[in-house]
Motif scaffolding. Structure first.
Motif, PDB file in Angstrom:
ATOM      1  N   ASN A  76       0.820  -1.214   0.000  1.00  0.00           N
ATOM      2  CA  ASN A  76       0.000   0.000   0.000  1.00  0.00           C
ATOM      3  C   ASN A  76       0.853   1.262   0.000  1.00  0.00           C
ATOM      4  O   ASN A  76       0.547   2.232  -0.698  1.00  0.00           O
ATOM      5  N   VAL A  77       1.931   1.256   0.786  1.00  0.00           N
ATOM      6  CA  VAL A  77       2.822   2.424   0.818  1.00  0.00           C
ATOM      7  C   VAL A  77       3.492   2.616  -0.541  1.00  0.00           C
ATOM      8  O   VAL A  77       3.594   3.740  -1.044  1.00  0.00           O
ATOM      9  N   ILE A  78       3.934   1.529  -1.148  1.00  0.00           N
ATOM     10  CA  ILE A  78       4.563   1.614  -2.467  1.00  0.00           C
ATOM     11  C   ILE A  78       3.604   2.244  -3.483  1.00  0.00           C
ATOM     12  O   ILE A  78       4.012   3.025  -4.352  1.00  0.00           O
ATOM     13  N   LYS A  79       2.322   1.949  -3.341  1.00  0.00           N
ATOM     14  CA  LYS A  79       1.321   2.480  -4.274  1.00  0.00           C
ATOM     15  C   LYS A  79       0.938   3.925  -3.967  1.00  0.00           C
ATOM     16  O   LYS A  79       0.811   4.752  -4.879  1.00  0.00           O
ATOM     17  N   MET A  80       0.763   4.260  -2.685  1.00  0.00           N
ATOM     18  CA  MET A  80       0.198   5.558  -2.321  1.00  0.00           C
ATOM     19  C   MET A  80       1.242   6.644  -2.085  1.00  0.00           C
ATOM     20  O   MET A  80       0.939   7.833  -2.228  1.00  0.00           O
ATOM     21  N   TYR A  81       2.462   6.276  -1.751  1.00  0.00           N
ATOM     22  CA  TYR A  81       3.487   7.282  -1.472  1.00  0.00           C
ATOM     23  C   TYR A  81       3.748   8.201  -2.669  1.00  0.00           C
ATOM     24  O   TYR A  81       3.798   9.427  -2.505  1.00  0.00           O
ATOM     25  N   PRO A  82       3.891   7.657  -3.894  1.00  0.00           N
ATOM     26  CA  PRO A  82       4.087   8.563  -5.040  1.00  0.00           C
ATOM     27  C   PRO A  82       2.911   9.509  -5.251  1.00  0.00           C
ATOM     28  O   PRO A  82       3.110  10.662  -5.647  1.00  0.00           O
ATOM     29  N   ILE A  83       1.698   9.048  -4.971  1.00  0.00           N
ATOM     30  CA  ILE A  83       0.525   9.914  -5.126  1.00  0.00           C
ATOM     31  C   ILE A  83       0.582  11.073  -4.134  1.00  0.00           C
ATOM     32  O   ILE A  83       0.276  12.223  -4.473  1.00  0.00           O
ATOM     33  N   SER A  84       0.997  10.795  -2.903  1.00  0.00           N
ATOM     34  CA  SER A  84       1.101  11.862  -1.904  1.00  0.00           C
ATOM     35  C   SER A  84       2.136  12.906  -2.323  1.00  0.00           C
ATOM     36  O   SER A  84       1.956  14.108  -2.085  1.00  0.00           O
ATOM     37  N   GLN A  85       3.199  12.464  -2.978  1.00  0.00           N
ATOM     38  CA  GLN A  85       4.210  13.415  -3.456  1.00  0.00           C
ATOM     39  C   GLN A  85       3.676  14.262  -4.608  1.00  0.00           C
ATOM     40  O   GLN A  85       3.979  15.450  -4.704  1.00  0.00           O
ATOM     41  N   GLU A  86       2.883  13.651  -5.476  1.00  0.00           N
ATOM     42  CA  GLU A  86       2.271  14.392  -6.573  1.00  0.00           C
ATOM     43  C   GLU A  86       1.306  15.443  -6.035  1.00  0.00           C
ATOM     44  O   GLU A  86       1.273  16.583  -6.526  1.00  0.00           O
ATOM     45  N   ILE A  87       0.533  15.068  -5.021  1.00  0.00           N
ATOM     46  CA  ILE A  87      -0.403  16.015  -4.420  1.00  0.00           C
ATOM     47  C   ILE A  87       0.354  17.188  -3.792  1.00  0.00           C
ATOM     48  O   ILE A  87      -0.051  18.353  -3.931  1.00  0.00           O
ATOM     49  N   LYS A  88       1.449  16.897  -3.129  1.00  0.00           N
ATOM     50  CA  LYS A  88       2.269  17.966  -2.551  1.00  0.00           C
ATOM     51  C   LYS A  88       2.755  18.923  -3.639  1.00  0.00           C
ATOM     52  O   LYS A  88       2.687  20.147  -3.476  1.00  0.00           O
ATOM     53  N   ALA A  89       3.211  18.374  -4.752  1.00  0.00           N
ATOM     54  CA  ALA A  89       3.700  19.216  -5.851  1.00  0.00           C
ATOM     55  C   ALA A  89       2.583  20.092  -6.407  1.00  0.00           C
ATOM     56  O   ALA A  89       2.802  21.283  -6.712  1.00  0.00           O
ATOM     57  N   ILE A  90       1.389  19.531  -6.540  1.00  0.00           N
ATOM     58  CA  ILE A  90       0.246  20.299  -7.030  1.00  0.00           C
ATOM     59  C   ILE A  90      -0.089  21.439  -6.078  1.00  0.00           C
ATOM     60  O   ILE A  90      -0.340  22.578  -6.500  1.00  0.00           O
ATOM     61  N   LEU A  91      -0.078  21.146  -4.784  1.00  0.00           N
ATOM     62  CA  LEU A  91      -0.400  22.171  -3.791  1.00  0.00           C
ATOM     63  C   LEU A  91       0.616  23.306  -3.803  1.00  0.00           C
ATOM     64  O   LEU A  91       0.252  24.484  -3.739  1.00  0.00           O
ATOM     65  N   VAL A  92       1.896  22.947  -3.869  1.00  0.00           N
ATOM     66  CA  VAL A  92       2.943  23.976  -3.898  1.00  0.00           C
ATOM     67  C   VAL A  92       2.806  24.836  -5.151  1.00  0.00           C
ATOM     68  O   VAL A  92       2.855  26.074  -5.085  1.00  0.00           O
ATOM     69  N   GLU A  93       2.611  24.193  -6.291  1.00  0.00           N
ATOM     70  CA  GLU A  93       2.460  24.927  -7.546  1.00  0.00           C
ATOM     71  C   GLU A  93       1.229  25.825  -7.512  1.00  0.00           C
ATOM     72  O   GLU A  93       1.278  26.981  -7.950  1.00  0.00           O
ATOM     73  N   THR A  94       0.126  25.298  -6.976  1.00  0.00           N
ATOM     74  CA  THR A  94      -1.109  26.076  -6.893  1.00  0.00           C
ATOM     75  C   THR A  94      -0.931  27.291  -5.985  1.00  0.00           C
ATOM     76  O   THR A  94      -1.333  28.408  -6.330  1.00  0.00           O
ATOM     77  N   TYR A  95      -0.311  27.070  -4.834  1.00  0.00           N
ATOM     78  CA  TYR A  95      -0.103  28.169  -3.893  1.00  0.00           C
ATOM     79  C   TYR A  95       0.758  29.269  -4.512  1.00  0.00           C
ATOM     80  O   TYR A  95       0.425  30.462  -4.422  1.00  0.00           O
ATOM     81  N   LEU A  96       1.857  28.884  -5.148  1.00  0.00           N
ATOM     82  CA  LEU A  96       2.753  29.879  -5.744  1.00  0.00           C
ATOM     83  C   LEU A  96       2.059  30.648  -6.864  1.00  0.00           C
ATOM     84  O   LEU A  96       2.208  31.868  -6.983  1.00  0.00           O
ATOM     85  N   TYR A  97       1.277  29.935  -7.671  1.00  0.00           N
ATOM     86  CA  TYR A  97       0.593  30.612  -8.779  1.00  0.00           C
ATOM     87  C   TYR A  97      -0.483  31.560  -8.259  1.00  0.00           C
ATOM     88  O   TYR A  97      -0.679  32.650  -8.807  1.00  0.00           O
ATOM     89  N   MET A  98      -1.165  31.166  -7.192  1.00  0.00           N
ATOM     90  CA  MET A  98      -2.226  32.019  -6.643  1.00  0.00           C
ATOM     91  C   MET A  98      -1.685  33.344  -6.131  1.00  0.00           C
ATOM     92  O   MET A  98      -2.407  34.347  -6.102  1.00  0.00           O
TER      93      MET A  98
END
Length: 202
Positions: A76-98
């Motif tokens: 489960n960690v192998i599957k979900m860990y990359p998704i959590s990193q992608e979500i973090k990247a989206i949040l950082v990008e969204t915050y900076l753009y806003m």
């Protein structure tokens, strides 16, 4: 002992006695190595800082059932860990753009566009996830972003949506307010598995 910063010039080249003008440039190459050094009894000794290495002893379990639970957690960690990193990247990008947008109306419009894009991209993925994987992702998001999923939704989309999604998650026995504690229980095992993933050990 006294530590000083020195520049070690390593010109490890074998110059033949009969070097021709044609290959002279290639023979004069140098490598510059920067290193700390220690002066000990008049001798200067180069020293290098080594990265900290964590070594986990192989886990042993008292029953096969516990072994299967750990193996399932690892998958489960192998599957979900990359998704959590992608979500973090989206949040950082969204915050900076806003921060570049002129007013609240433009920021709200951008949040709605991001929300729609995330839904289209991740809904097919999340449909194939189990409840255990969903709960794990909530904790991993807290690990990656230092904020719970509830706090992130509240910050970006408002309290109403945060409360709505929290109530929806509660129907399935989950909580968007779940925090990650790498020093306790299952989270300690998750932290170990992540370390092994990041160091290509599993």
């Amino acid at each position: 002992m006294k530590r000083i910063i020195t520049i070690l010039l390593a010109a490890i080249l074998a110059f033949p006695a009969a070097a021709t003008a044609e290959n002279a440039d290639s023979l004069k190459q140098q490598r510059i190595i920067y290193a700390l050094s220690t002066v000990y009894k008049g001798d200067t000794i180069p020293t290098f800082e080594l990265y900290e290495v964590t070594i986990y002893a192989p886990r042993t379990f008292s029953t096969k059932r516990k072994q299967k639970q750990y193996d399932k957690l690892t998958r489960n960690v192998i599957k979900m860990y990359p998704i959590s990193q992608e979500i973090k990247a989206i949040l950082v990008e969204t915050y900076l753009y806003m921060q570049t947008l002129p007013d609240d109306e433009a920021r709200q419009k951008h949040i709605e566009d991001v929300e729609e894009g995330v839904w289209e991209q991740y809904y097919p993925v999340m449909r194939r996830c189990t409840l255990a994987q969903g709960k794990l992702l909530i904790k991993l998001i807290d690990r990656e972003c230092n904020q719970t999923s509830y706090e992130l939704i509240n910050a970006f989309a408002g309290r109403f949506k945060a409360t709505f999604y929290q109530a929806f998650a509660a129907l399935f026995g989950a909580s968007l307010k779940k925090e990650y504690d790498p020093t306790d229980g299952e989270d300690e095992m998750i932290e170990e598995i992540i370390y092994l993933i990041e160091n290509d050990m599993i």
